[in-house]
Write an enzyme that holds these catalytic residues in place. Structure first.
Site, PDB file in Angstrom:
ATOM      1  N   LYS A   1       0.850  -1.199   0.000  1.00  0.00           N
ATOM      2  CA  LYS A   1       0.000   0.000   0.000  1.00  0.00           C
ATOM      3  C   LYS A   1       0.884   1.247   0.000  1.00  0.00           C
ATOM      4  O   LYS A   1       1.910   1.286   0.705  1.00  0.00           O
ATOM      5  CB  LYS A   1      -0.884  -0.030   1.252  1.00  0.00           C
ATOM      6  CG  LYS A   1      -1.951   1.052   1.322  1.00  0.00           C
ATOM      7  CD  LYS A   1      -2.812   0.855   2.578  1.00  0.00           C
ATOM      8  CE  LYS A   1      -3.941   1.849   2.702  1.00  0.00           C
ATOM      9  NZ  LYS A   1      -4.780   1.619   3.902  1.00  0.00           N
TER      10      LYS A   1
ATOM     11  N   SER B   1      -9.753   1.368   2.916  1.00  0.00           N
ATOM     12  CA  SER B   1      -8.968   2.195   2.036  1.00  0.00           C
ATOM     13  C   SER B   1      -7.870   1.466   1.268  1.00  0.00           C
ATOM     14  O   SER B   1      -7.340   2.000   0.300  1.00  0.00           O
ATOM     15  CB  SER B   1      -8.320   3.312   2.860  1.00  0.00           C
ATOM     16  OG  SER B   1      -7.385   2.766   3.790  1.00  0.00           O
TER      17      SER B   1
ATOM     18  N   SER C   1      -9.661  -1.059   7.055  1.00  0.00           N
ATOM     19  CA  SER C   1      -9.152  -0.878   5.691  1.00  0.00           C
ATOM     20  C   SER C   1      -8.452  -2.071   5.066  1.00  0.00           C
ATOM     21  O   SER C   1      -8.125  -2.026   3.878  1.00  0.00           O
ATOM     22  CB  SER C   1      -8.223   0.319   5.637  1.00  0.00           C
ATOM     23  OG  SER C   1      -8.999   1.488   5.569  1.00  0.00           O
TER      24      SER C   1
HETATM   25  N1  GLN Z   1     -13.032   3.352   6.343  1.00  0.00           N
HETATM   26  C1  GLN Z   1     -12.473   3.766   7.587  1.00  0.00           C
HETATM   27  C2  GLN Z   1     -12.247   5.250   7.587  1.00  0.00           C
HETATM   28  O1  GLN Z   1     -12.565   5.867   6.642  1.00  0.00           O
HETATM   29  C3  GLN Z   1     -11.233   3.005   7.897  1.00  0.00           C
HETATM   30  C4  GLN Z   1     -10.016   3.529   7.267  1.00  0.00           C
HETATM   31  C5  GLN Z   1      -8.810   2.706   7.559  1.00  0.00           C
HETATM   32  O2  GLN Z   1      -8.913   1.647   8.166  1.00  0.00           O
HETATM   33  N2  GLN Z   1      -7.661   3.235   7.183  1.00  0.00           N
HETATM   34  O3  GLN Z   1     -11.761   5.796   8.531  1.00  0.00           O
END
Ligand code: GLN
EC number: 6.3.5.7
Length: 439
Positions: free
Chosen positions: A58, A133, A157
């Site tokens: 990532k 994400s 994420s």
């Molecule tokens: N979807 C969650 C957020 O927007 C988690 C994001 C993540 O785990 N980096 O905060």
């Protein structure tokens, strides 16, 4: 299906072929932001558990002398001067880092649409989002470019895009893997996670990258050895918080989840459990996380890091403003401190339940992947996508998302273990996968 075993690179030509294949096929998905064609090398003398295994990372994790954007225009020219600890460990084990994957800007989002470099498409249906994400990393495994990929999980994420793309996603106990060299989002929640097609592959990578690191004071592997325990009784017991999951589940996910439960019931004990404070998880997360975001984002001021221009995306700005507000004098008691207190109660609820059951089970996402663009202007409905994943980060627990059969979409089933029971969770997940993958 790519596995560590069947995707080892055996020659310079094979590595070239892999890059060619990715360049051609990824035009439909946009899972990679950069390919390390000049950086990645095959080496026949390489030793180690991941010798010449291609891995995707990532793009919020630092690899020395390569660009790391975090999905943001602010860092689009930023070259990392050093390797994250996990990159050192992967490379020492012989892995080939093939490139960096797309993500929501600074990992904030649930669909990978918040990337400043454009969205990623889901390989199961390219009109759909891949989740987020870490959508790019999930897609590199789902599209069979690499056998394993690395993401980060602050509120889901890794598990969420794994569930959307029909692959396995594992988030370890908070502190199992060093976060040194990982661009911070919410520091008390962030943890590295691993995508794969086989639980055994995830285990292999986890054992390579885990462990305490003097450069990250929250990495705490020694503690884990002391407190991990095996099952409560001979038959594995799975607790389901029905009171919590009944709300908001789509018909498709509900049906699939029930089918999975019925099948698992043949072998395991299924228990209806109660987690009295879990309903507050999303509210608590969306207070604590933005406070930490606001503090972590202060370094991109154009002096220390980042371009000296206003190029942050809306979602990142929204969270900085929210976090600054809820932690400011006069409001901190009402919001931030109260959220911290409820976070403790959520953790205590989990701890109590683990004296009755071995694992907690629920869907990873309340819905199937949605159309690209469908929720982008509705941040509240996007936040709801994290409802089943954020409690796990608030409590620092290990959890894994296991996919049902692709038909063509798949539903992720999440198994959550007590802190430091990562090894038994992975061991038992091999059995869970064998059952669930046919449903
Ligand atoms: N979807 C969650 C957020 O927007 C988690 C994001 C993540 O785990 N980096 O905060």
């Amino acid at each position: 299906m790519k596995t560590i075993e069947n995707s080892k690179i055996n020659s310079d030509q094979e590595l070239k072929d892999l890059f060619q294949l990715i360049e051609k096929e990824d035009s439909q998905y946009h899972s990679f932001l950069s390919l390390h064609k000049n950086y990645a090398r095959f080496d026949e003398n390489r030793q180690g558990k991941l010798a010449n295994v291609p891995i995707a990372i990532k793009d919020n994790i630092c690899v020395e002398n390569t660009i790391v954007t975090a999905g943001s225009k602010v860092l689009e020219d930023f070259t990392s001067p050093y390797d994250a600890t996990i990159i050192e460990k992967l490379q020492n084990a012989g892995a080939i880092i093939v490139g960096k994957t797309n993500l929501d800007e600074f990992a904030m989002g649930s669909s990978t649409e918040n990337s400043a470099f454009g969205p990623t498409n889901n390989p199961l249906d390219t009109s759909l989002v891949p989740g987020g994400s870490s959508g790019g990393s999930a897609v590199t495994v789902s599209a069979n470019f690499v056998p394993v990929a690395i993401g980060t999980d602050t509120g889901g994420s890794v598990r969420h895009p794994a569930s959307m793309c029909g692959v396995i996603g594992f988030k370890p106990t908070y502190g199992e893997i060093s976060r040194y060299g990982v661009i911070a989002m919410g520091s008390s929640l962030d943890q590295i996670g691993i995508f794969g097609n086989r639980v055994g592959d995830i285990e292999t990578v986890f054992n390579v990258i885990r462990g305490s690191d003097p450069k990250d004071s929250t990495s705490q592997i020694e503690k884990s050895k002391k407190s991990a325990k095996m099952h409560n009784s001979e038959k594995i017991s799975l607790g389901i918080p029905y009171h919590f999951i009944q709300k908001g589940l789509s018909v498709e996910v509900k049906e699939k989840f029930e089918m999975v439960v019925e099948k698992l019931r043949e072998k395991y004990e299924i228990v209806d459990i109660s987690l009295p404070h879990i309903d507050y998880s999303l509210a608590v997360y969306y207070i604590i996380m933005p406070v930490e975001v606001a503090s972590n984002m202060a370094r991109y001021d154009g002096v220390r890091y980042g371009k000296n221009k206003n190029s942050l995306g809306d979602e990142v700005k929204r969270r900085i403003i929210l976090g600054t507000y809820t932690s400011s004098a006069g409001y901190a008691d009402k919001y931030y401190h109260r959220a911290q207190a409820v976070r403790k109660l959520i953790l205590e609820d989990f701890k109590k339940v683990y004296s009755q059951v071995d694992y907690i089970m629920m869907p990873t996402s309340p819905v199937l992947p949605w159309k690209i663009g469908e929720k982008i202007n509705d941040p509240m409905s996007m936040y709801l996508m994290d409802i089943f994943t954020v409690p796990v980060n608030l409590a620092g627990l290990p959890a894994i998302s296991i996919p049902t059969k692709r038909d063509p979409l798949s539903v992720g089933i999440q198994f959550i273990a007590n802190q430091f029971n990562d090894d038994s969770l992975l061991k038992d997940s091999k059995e869970f996968l064998e059952i669930i993958k046919n449903i």
